[in-house]
Design a protein around this motif. Structure first.
Motif, short mmCIF file in Angstrom:
data_model
loop_
_atom_site.label_atom_id
_atom_site.label_comp_id
_atom_site.label_asym_id
_atom_site.label_seq_id
_atom_site.Cartn_x
_atom_site.Cartn_y
_atom_site.Cartn_z
N GLY A 369 0.80 -1.22 0.00
CA GLY A 369 0.00 0.00 0.00
C GLY A 369 0.83 1.27 0.00
N LEU A 370 2.13 1.15 -0.06
CA LEU A 370 3.01 2.32 -0.12
C LEU A 370 3.13 2.80 -1.56
CD1 LEU A 370 5.84 1.07 2.29
CD2 LEU A 370 3.90 2.54 2.84
N THR A 371 3.51 4.05 -1.72
CA THR A 371 3.65 4.63 -3.05
C THR A 371 5.04 5.20 -3.25
OG1 THR A 371 2.96 6.86 -2.37
CG2 THR A 371 1.21 5.28 -2.96
N PRO A 372 5.50 5.30 -4.49
CA PRO A 372 6.83 5.87 -4.74
C PRO A 372 7.02 7.26 -4.15
CG PRO A 372 6.03 4.77 -6.71
CD PRO A 372 4.89 4.77 -5.73
N ALA A 373 5.94 8.00 -4.03
CA ALA A 373 6.05 9.35 -3.46
C ALA A 373 6.45 9.32 -1.98
CB ALA A 373 4.72 10.09 -3.62
N GLN A 374 6.22 8.18 -1.32
CA GLN A 374 6.56 8.07 0.09
C GLN A 374 8.01 7.63 0.32
OE1 GLN A 374 2.95 5.41 0.72
NE2 GLN A 374 2.97 6.51 2.68
N ALA A 375 8.68 7.18 -0.73
CA ALA A 375 10.02 6.62 -0.57
C ALA A 375 11.00 7.62 0.03
CB ALA A 375 10.53 6.13 -1.93
N GLU A 376 10.93 8.86 -0.42
CA GLU A 376 11.88 9.87 0.06
C GLU A 376 11.76 10.10 1.56
OE1 GLU A 376 13.09 13.34 -2.44
OE2 GLU A 376 12.02 14.45 -0.87
N GLY A 377 10.54 10.10 2.07
CA GLY A 377 10.35 10.31 3.50
C GLY A 377 10.98 9.19 4.32
N PHE A 378 10.78 7.96 3.87
CA PHE A 378 11.40 6.82 4.57
C PHE A 378 12.93 6.88 4.46
CE2 PHE A 378 7.20 4.68 3.52
CZ PHE A 378 6.73 4.73 4.82
N TYR A 379 13.41 7.26 3.30
CA TYR A 379 14.86 7.39 3.05
C TYR A 379 15.47 8.40 4.03
CZ TYR A 379 18.99 9.00 0.34
OH TYR A 379 20.24 9.38 -0.08
N GLN A 380 14.84 9.54 4.17
CA GLN A 380 15.35 10.57 5.08
C GLN A 380 15.28 10.11 6.53
OE1 GLN A 380 13.24 14.21 4.23
NE2 GLN A 380 14.15 14.44 2.19
N ALA A 381 14.20 9.41 6.87
CA ALA A 381 14.07 8.90 8.24
C ALA A 381 15.18 7.89 8.54
CB ALA A 381 12.71 8.26 8.44
N GLY A 382 15.57 7.09 7.54
CA GLY A 382 16.66 6.13 7.73
C GLY A 382 17.99 6.81 7.98
N ILE A 383 18.27 7.86 7.22
CA ILE A 383 19.50 8.62 7.42
C ILE A 383 19.54 9.23 8.82
CG2 ILE A 383 20.82 10.64 6.68
CD1 ILE A 383 19.72 10.16 3.84
N ARG A 384 18.43 9.83 9.21
CA ARG A 384 18.35 10.49 10.51
C ARG A 384 18.58 9.48 11.64
NH1 ARG A 384 16.44 15.29 11.80
NH2 ARG A 384 15.50 15.52 9.72
N ALA A 385 17.88 8.35 11.56
CA ALA A 385 18.00 7.33 12.62
C ALA A 385 19.41 6.78 12.71
CB ALA A 385 17.00 6.21 12.36
N ALA A 386 20.05 6.57 11.56
CA ALA A 386 21.40 6.02 11.55
C ALA A 386 22.41 6.98 12.15
CB ALA A 386 21.80 5.67 10.11
N MET A 387 22.17 8.27 12.00
CA MET A 387 23.10 9.26 12.55
C MET A 387 22.89 9.50 14.04
SD MET A 387 23.55 12.25 9.71
CE MET A 387 24.52 11.96 8.22
N GLN A 388 21.71 9.17 14.53
CA GLN A 388 21.40 9.46 15.93
C GLN A 388 21.97 8.44 16.91
OE1 GLN A 388 17.12 9.63 15.60
NE2 GLN A 388 17.08 11.88 15.49
N ILE A 389 22.24 7.22 16.45
CA ILE A 389 22.68 6.18 17.39
C ILE A 389 24.14 6.40 17.81
CG2 ILE A 389 21.07 4.49 16.48
CD1 ILE A 389 23.46 3.16 15.08
N GLN A 390 24.50 5.81 18.95
CA GLN A 390 25.90 5.82 19.38
C GLN A 390 26.72 4.88 18.49
OE1 GLN A 390 24.68 4.79 23.60
NE2 GLN A 390 26.38 6.16 24.03
N PRO A 391 27.99 5.21 18.26
CA PRO A 391 28.76 6.28 18.88
C PRO A 391 28.71 7.60 18.13
CG PRO A 391 30.22 4.96 17.55
CD PRO A 391 28.85 4.35 17.42
N TYR A 392 27.77 7.74 17.17
CA TYR A 392 27.72 8.97 16.37
C TYR A 392 27.05 10.10 17.14
CZ TYR A 392 28.50 5.20 13.06
OH TYR A 392 28.98 4.09 12.44
N SER A 393 25.78 9.93 17.51
CA SER A 393 25.05 10.96 18.26
C SER A 393 25.21 12.33 17.62
CB SER A 393 25.53 10.98 19.72
OG SER A 393 25.40 9.70 20.31
N ILE A 394 24.97 12.37 16.32
CA ILE A 394 25.15 13.61 15.56
C ILE A 394 24.09 14.64 15.98
CG2 ILE A 394 25.25 14.62 13.25
CD1 ILE A 394 27.55 12.68 13.92
N ALA A 395 24.50 15.89 16.09
CA ALA A 395 23.59 16.96 16.47
C ALA A 395 22.47 17.09 15.44
CB ALA A 395 24.35 18.28 16.59
N GLU A 396 21.29 17.42 15.91
CA GLU A 396 20.13 17.50 15.03
C GLU A 396 20.34 18.52 13.91
OE1 GLU A 396 16.71 15.89 13.74
OE2 GLU A 396 17.86 15.27 15.52
#
Length: 500
Positions: A369-396
């Motif tokens: 039920g997902l659409t290609p238009a939603q892909a970018e939002g998930f892509y950005q959420a993946g980048i954000r989540a990957a940067m937030q975990i330790q030992p990175y803890s990158i500033a927002e």
């Protein structure tokens, strides 16, 4: 307190395993102090978690170099595309089947007969989900492996097990995962503190199980599209890991004074610094993207620091034994993090970012039920989540700035997939087996082999080879399994789902 518990429980386990049956009673003398009736399920399960989940982060000198994140130079034969069955492959094979043996003891002996009891049902389900996680890693790495005839009760023991086809193994894993997930019951007795990952939290185990199902399904995308889509869409309907708070992650302890339980990257770094230089393709991508994780991953070269002009420079992969290098001209892992024996941060083995990138891919396909238009939002959420975990803890603010530059999906569907998988490759640093599997599955990022021909004619290996003990001890079944592969039991043969 958590670290103290890990240390104490395995100190007790070590004492149990070293107890001598000093008694005049002959029956007691010949009764193993580590027999399942004397070892609680909690101890066996804790040991499997500790040995198995942390093993995802080992093998940097082999798999980590094949995905071109680490460069071990000439000190590791597999990193030069050379097989070494007698050491690397045999030890790896043996340790994985020991994991299966420990988990099998829980269901075959310790909790046998308690499958429908509140005292055993959920414990067995969690152990089975864990076992499925390990089975996937094993079949992804080797392909066809002993499966149905491995981990059997003692009275059904098969000394020379057959090798099941990976296609059949995957179908079984998906079905078994569904059954185990259905058995999870919040009111049952669970592993509590013996479960280092979730402390027996059934809600979080259900999220991990569905996330694992999502991974199993997406792995089949190019091998069995119908089963892949069905599995992915079923997984997307269930509760998934929805934030970094849900991540499948093992707590770690300091390496000083602890024989196990420390972060695998820290252990590897301190074990041999020369095997832990960063690969040029990985460093080059991080530099090109001005990735804020770079200082938390790599150290500027020693000579550039001495000159007062620090730069990052990765070492080439599979350069061959005749190439002479000055290691001070190349980047190691970040010293303040990976060379600190007192450093601890959780080892993430199944992450929220994984699900985000899988959802982005599913959206491009229009699955669930997902659409290609939603892909970018998930892509950005993946980048954000990957940067937030330790030992990175990158500033927002730095994450937002990075996504502003790198977070737009453009081009054809395949070009967008390449963007997604390149970011996923970065996010899978320190998770070598999964990075290797996802690179083989999709062909992204586009990696160029090193110059050494090795035993692959200069191609990046596509699988691990079987152990030397299997060629001798289980020769007939080994030969039968090898004959099913296009290039036999070699680095060049592909596992069943590897179609790209």
């Amino acid at each position: 307190m958590k670290r103290l518990f890990i240390h104490n429980i395995f100190t007790v386990l070590g004492l149990l395993m070293s107890v001598s049956a000093c008694t005049n009673n002959f029956e007691e003398l010949n009764t193993s102090p580590t027999s399942p009736r004397n070892v609680p399920a909690e101890y066996l399960y804790s040991q499997a978690q500790l040995s198995g989940f942390l093993a995802d982060g080992t093998n940097w000198w082999q798999v980590g170099s094949w995905v071109e994140q680490w460069a071990s130079g000439s000190l590791s034969a597999p990193s030069q595309y050379l097989e070494d069955r007698d050491i690397y492959e045999t030890n790896n094979w043996t340790s994985h089947y020991e994991l299966i043996k420990n988990l099998a003891q829980i269901r075959n002996q310790v909790l046998k007969g308690q499958e429908n009891s509140p005292n055993g049902r959920t414990k067995l389900a969690i152990a089975k989900i864990t076992e499925i996680y390990f089975w996937q890693r094993m079949t992804d790495f080797w392909g066809d492996i002993p499966y149905t005839q491995a981990g059997l009760p003692d009275d059904q023991l098969v000394l020379l097990p057959k090798y099941d086809k990976q296609e059949d193994i995957y179908k079984s894993l998906i079905a078994d995962l569904d059954a185990a997930t259905a058995q999870l019951t919040a009111t049952d007795v669970s592993y509590a503190s013996a479960d280092f990952v979730y402390k027996g939290d059934v809600t979080k185990w259900r999220k991990l199980a569905n996330s694992l199902k999502l991974r199993l399904g997406m792995r089949l995308r190019y091998a069995d599209p119908n089963l892949a889509r069905k599995t992915v869409e079923e997984a997307l309907k269930g509760p998934l890991i929805e934030s970094n708070a849900d991540n499948g992650a093992m707590p770690t302890v300091t390496q000083d004074g602890n024989p196990f339980g420390y972060h695998p990257t820290i252990g590897g770094y301190n074990g041999s610094k020369e095997l832990n230089q960063m690969a040029a393709p990985f460093i080059d991508v991080l530099l090109a993207k001005n990735d804020p994780r770079l200082p938390r991953i790599a150290e500027p070269t020693e000579n550039s620091k001495k000159a007062g002009k620090p730069i990052y420079r990765g070492l080439g992969v599979a350069l061959g034994n005749s190439v002479i290098i000055n290691r001070d001209d190349y980047s190691y892992g970040t010293i303040a993090i990976y060379n600190d024996r007192k450093s601890t941060f959780p080892y993430v083995f199944l992450a929220y970012s994984d699900n985000c990138f899988f959802r982005a891919e599913a959206a491009l396909l229009g699955w669930g039920g997902l659409t290609p238009a939603q892909a970018e939002g998930f892509y950005q959420a993946g980048i954000r989540a990957a940067m937030q975990i330790q030992p990175y803890s990158i500033a927002e603010s730095a994450i937002t700035e990075y996504i502003g530059r790198e977070g737009k999906l453009t081009g054809t569907v395949d070009q967008q997939l390449e963007q997604i998988m390149t970011q996923k490759w970065i996010s899978l640093f320190m998770r070598h087996y999964e990075a290797f599997a996802e690179w083989r599955r999709t062909g992204y990022p586009k990696l160029i082999p090193g110059p050494n021909p090795g035993t692959t004619n200069g191609q990046i290996p596509r699988r691990g080879v079987y152990s030397s003990t299997e060629r001798i001890r289980n020769a007939a079944n080994y030969q039968e399994a090898s004959s099913r592969m296009a290039n036999g039991d070699s680095y060049l043969s592909k596992v069943w789902w590897d179609k790209r």
